[in-house]
Each structure stands twice: as C-alpha cells, then as structure tokens.
Scaffold this motif. Structure first.
Motif, short mmCIF file in Angstrom:
data_model
loop_
_atom_site.label_atom_id
_atom_site.label_comp_id
_atom_site.label_asym_id
_atom_site.label_seq_id
_atom_site.Cartn_x
_atom_site.Cartn_y
_atom_site.Cartn_z
N LEU A 142 0.74 -1.29 0.11
CA LEU A 142 -0.05 -0.10 -0.20
C LEU A 142 0.91 1.42 -0.01
O LEU A 142 0.33 2.18 -0.74
CB LEU A 142 -0.93 -0.02 1.27
N VAL A 143 1.80 1.33 0.89
CA VAL A 143 2.79 2.34 0.97
C VAL A 143 3.95 2.38 -0.05
O VAL A 143 4.43 3.60 -0.35
CB VAL A 143 3.37 2.48 2.25
N TYR A 144 4.33 1.41 -0.72
CA TYR A 144 5.38 1.65 -1.83
C TYR A 144 5.00 1.36 -3.21
O TYR A 144 4.12 0.51 -3.60
CB TYR A 144 6.19 0.17 -1.45
N TYR A 145 5.20 2.52 -3.87
CA TYR A 145 4.56 2.68 -5.13
C TYR A 145 5.70 2.00 -5.92
O TYR A 145 6.64 2.86 -6.29
CB TYR A 145 4.20 4.18 -5.65
N GLY A 146 5.31 0.92 -6.71
CA GLY A 146 6.20 0.11 -7.61
C GLY A 146 5.65 -1.15 -8.24
O GLY A 146 4.62 -1.61 -7.48
N ASP A 147 6.25 -1.86 -9.04
CA ASP A 147 5.92 -2.95 -9.55
C ASP A 147 6.06 -3.90 -8.35
O ASP A 147 6.95 -3.88 -7.71
CB ASP A 147 6.44 -3.37 -10.89
N LEU A 148 5.08 -5.01 -8.34
CA LEU A 148 5.49 -6.17 -7.54
C LEU A 148 5.85 -7.48 -8.31
O LEU A 148 5.10 -7.69 -9.58
CB LEU A 148 4.23 -6.48 -6.68
N VAL A 149 7.08 -7.67 -8.16
CA VAL A 149 7.78 -8.77 -8.89
C VAL A 149 7.73 -10.32 -8.21
O VAL A 149 8.18 -10.05 -7.00
CB VAL A 149 9.10 -8.77 -9.37
N ILE A 150 6.87 -11.15 -8.69
CA ILE A 150 6.53 -12.35 -7.99
C ILE A 150 7.17 -13.58 -9.07
O ILE A 150 6.45 -13.93 -10.09
CB ILE A 150 5.05 -12.57 -7.85
N PRO A 151 8.09 -14.33 -8.66
CA PRO A 151 8.53 -15.51 -8.99
C PRO A 151 7.22 -16.45 -9.01
O PRO A 151 6.67 -16.67 -7.98
CB PRO A 151 9.44 -16.15 -8.16
N THR A 152 6.87 -17.50 -10.01
CA THR A 152 5.98 -18.45 -10.01
C THR A 152 6.68 -19.72 -10.01
O THR A 152 7.46 -19.81 -11.07
CB THR A 152 5.03 -18.21 -10.84
N PRO A 153 6.17 -20.87 -9.44
CA PRO A 153 4.94 -20.77 -8.77
C PRO A 153 5.35 -19.96 -7.29
O PRO A 153 6.57 -19.86 -6.75
CB PRO A 153 4.72 -22.41 -8.12
N SER A 154 4.14 -19.42 -6.32
CA SER A 154 4.56 -18.66 -5.40
C SER A 154 3.16 -18.53 -4.37
O SER A 154 2.26 -19.10 -4.78
CB SER A 154 4.79 -17.28 -5.55
N TRP A 155 3.41 -18.47 -3.31
CA TRP A 155 2.46 -18.32 -2.02
C TRP A 155 0.97 -17.48 -2.93
O TRP A 155 1.18 -16.69 -3.58
CB TRP A 155 2.64 -17.62 -0.85
N VAL A 156 0.01 -18.07 -2.33
CA VAL A 156 -1.50 -17.47 -3.01
C VAL A 156 -1.92 -15.96 -2.80
O VAL A 156 -2.51 -15.43 -3.68
CB VAL A 156 -2.48 -18.58 -2.64
N SER A 157 -1.24 -15.46 -1.80
CA SER A 157 -1.82 -14.19 -1.41
C SER A 157 -0.88 -13.16 -2.00
O SER A 157 -1.34 -11.80 -1.81
CB SER A 157 -2.00 -14.06 -0.08
#
Length: 333
Positions: free
Chosen positions: A17-32
C-alpha cells in the motif's frame, strides 16, 4: 528496526500500500501476494521459473526483468524455504541474486516465515548479502506450529526506515495491536533457549524424514519432484503421465486435483493456485496430516545420530505416507 502486526499477511498488504512500484513475483509462489497487489491496484510482474531450476528464481531471470526498465521501482518477493515447493536457495544463489538486486536498486521482501524449518537448520537470509535493500518477513505460526496465532514481524535496514515509518502510519489506522495472549506467546518463543531448540531440532528431523520418504516414493513411480529442503511442502509434476492422464480426460492441474480427490480421497492443490500454468500438471502436496505432539515425543526416544526409520514414520506419520501410496497406485493402475 522492527514492525510487528497481527500476521505477516497484514504487514505485506501495508507494504504494498505504501510502496509505489511494480510487484515482482516468481511463480509458483504463495497464493496471497498477487491478490493483495490487485486489491491495491499495483502492477504485478510474474516471473515464470523452470523445472530444471527447481522452480526457484535465478539471477538471470531477475536481471531480465530489471533490464527492460532499469529506473522503474520494484518490490521483489523471495519466499524460501518455499511454499509451494519446499525448496531453498544456496549461499551462492543468494549472493548472485543480491548482486543483481543491488545493481538495479530493487527492494527485496524476503519472506522467511519457514526459515526455522529448513530441514538441516541451515537457513541463510539474503539480508546478509544485501542488507541495505532487504526487508525480512517472518512470524510465529509456522516454525512454532502455532497456526492461528497471528503475529508477523518485518525487520528493516536503516536505509528503508522511511518505509517502516510509512507503514506504521497506515498501521495505526488499520489495527491497534496484536492480541495480548499472542504477545505473551511470542515473548516466550523469541526468548529461545534449550526447550525451543530441542523442539525445532526434532521438528526438522521429522519433516525431513517425511518429505524425503514421500519424494522418493513419488520419484519411484515416475513423478518429477524436487527433493524438499524446508517447510512441509512438495510440488510434484506429473508431466511424465500426460498421455495416460489425457486418456482419462485429465488435461489441467485442476482436473488432476479433482480426480485425485474423487478417486483416492487425497486432497492437494493445483499448481495454478500458485501462479503456474493451468496446463502444467503440477500440484502442491502438504505433509502435515499427523499428530505432531505424539511424533515429537517419540522422536526424543530415537538417538540423535540415527535417522528416523520407516517403521517410525509409518507408526507416527502414516496419513501422508498412505496418501502418497494411494496416489502412486492410482497413477499406475
């Protein structure tokens, strides 16, 4: 600099919420991870990982993402030992990832909630190699076996104190505190001591025995599965059975999950729940369906220098072992 909240999930949401930027997520990863970003309206960049890399993010993959727009702010999530794969990073891996993160000024969120459950007690935080840009996330529920006792911990470096302060402002408007009984439990847990160390040693020993046994059994049946290194998950890949499963009308991991549940009574989760492609025949298997207190007590009677025998595992941890036998019999029928 530490921020505590009612579960690490709440703290992860506040960070996004407070950090403005892209979220980079390796897959597979935790669901939330991704749903939280979508709620807030953040852009998610998925980074597909490869079977030959045991589904772990490589430095080359991280560099490729950053190279496309070097100035773009990014929050990269690393989770290890991993949910859903049970795999972890070597020190060599962590050093290489840290070098890429530092070069591209990436903020790392290192989700280490299963760190104390590394099967050999050898968990190393990437913060050791990139301290100025890493936030460590942990909590009480996993390593303490205290599911439902929601207490999350974020540890910040001095260079990211501005993020801690921003999160604290929002936190003051979203929750008051962690429940008092959980605070008392956390004080005892984080005090450590011989009793806690004994509990962790035997927990790791039991999980290592179950995970290794199940992985070997699945491998023997022809399933591709990375050997687990921590936590209590496996991520089996049924690609070798694609043709046979196709003849049974099974073409996606959701199909495979449903049929296994209907025909064997074994419940798993489809790889697609963790960001994998639907047509990839990957599933997540959790192996904690046993009486932990009984197994821990019995483990104390086995000399430390001896591995847990198959008789021990069958006696005290039978449910996950029997479930895998049913899966293998179903595959090979």
């Amino acid at each position: 600099d530490v921020l505590i909240g009612p579960g690490s999930k709440e703290l992860m949401f506040l960070l996004q919420l407070v950090y403005y930027g892209d979220l980079v997520i390796p897959t597979p990863s935790w669901v939330s991870y991704a749903p939280q970003a979508h709620i807030i309206g953040r852009h998610v960049r998925w980074v597909p990982t490869a079977r030959e890399d045991h589904w772990m993010l490589t430095p080359q993959e991280l560099e490729a993402i950053c190279k496309k727009d070097p100035q773009r702010p990014r929050l990269v999530i690393l989770n290890y030992p991993s949910n859903p794969t049970g795999r972890s990073y070597t020190v060599k891996d962590l050093k290489a990832l840290a070098a890429v993160a530092r070069k591209n000024r990436v903020v790392l969120l290192s989700d280490e909630i299963y760190g104390e459950l590394h099967h050999h007690g050898r968990h190393v935080s990437i913060a050791r190699f990139y301290p100025e840009g890493t936030i460590i996330s942990s909590g009480l529920s996993k390593w303490c076996g205290a599911g439902g006792w929601r207490l999350g911990v974020f540890v910040f470096p001095p260079a990211l104190r501005w993020l801690l302060e921003a999160m604290a402002v929002v936190a003051s408007e979203t929750f008051t505190s962690t429940a008092a009984p959980i605070q008392y439990a956390a004080v005892r847990a984080y005090e450590g001591g011989l009793e806690i160390e004994e509990y962790l040693w035997h927990s790791r020993r039991i999980l290592r025995g179950i995970g290794t046994t199940i992985a070997r059994r699945l491998e023997g049946a022809g399933v591709i599965v990375p050997r687990p290194q921590g936590a209590f998950y496996l991520f089996p890949d049924f690609e070798n059975f694609r043709e046979e499963l196709g003849r049974r009308g099974i073409r996606t991991n959701e199909d495979l999950c449903h049929r296994l549940l209907e025909e064997t009574g074994v419940a798993l989760l489809p790889g697609s729940a963790f960001g994998a492609r639907s047509d990839a025949l990957t599933l997540r298997l959790a192996y904690v369906d046993f009486d932990g207190a009984r197994a821990l007590t019995a483990s104390h009677d086995v000399p430390r220098e001896k591995p847990l025998s198959q008789t021990f595992l069958k006696t005290y941890c039978d449910a996950p072992l029997s479930a895998v036998e049913r899966i293998c019999a179903w595959l090979l029928r």
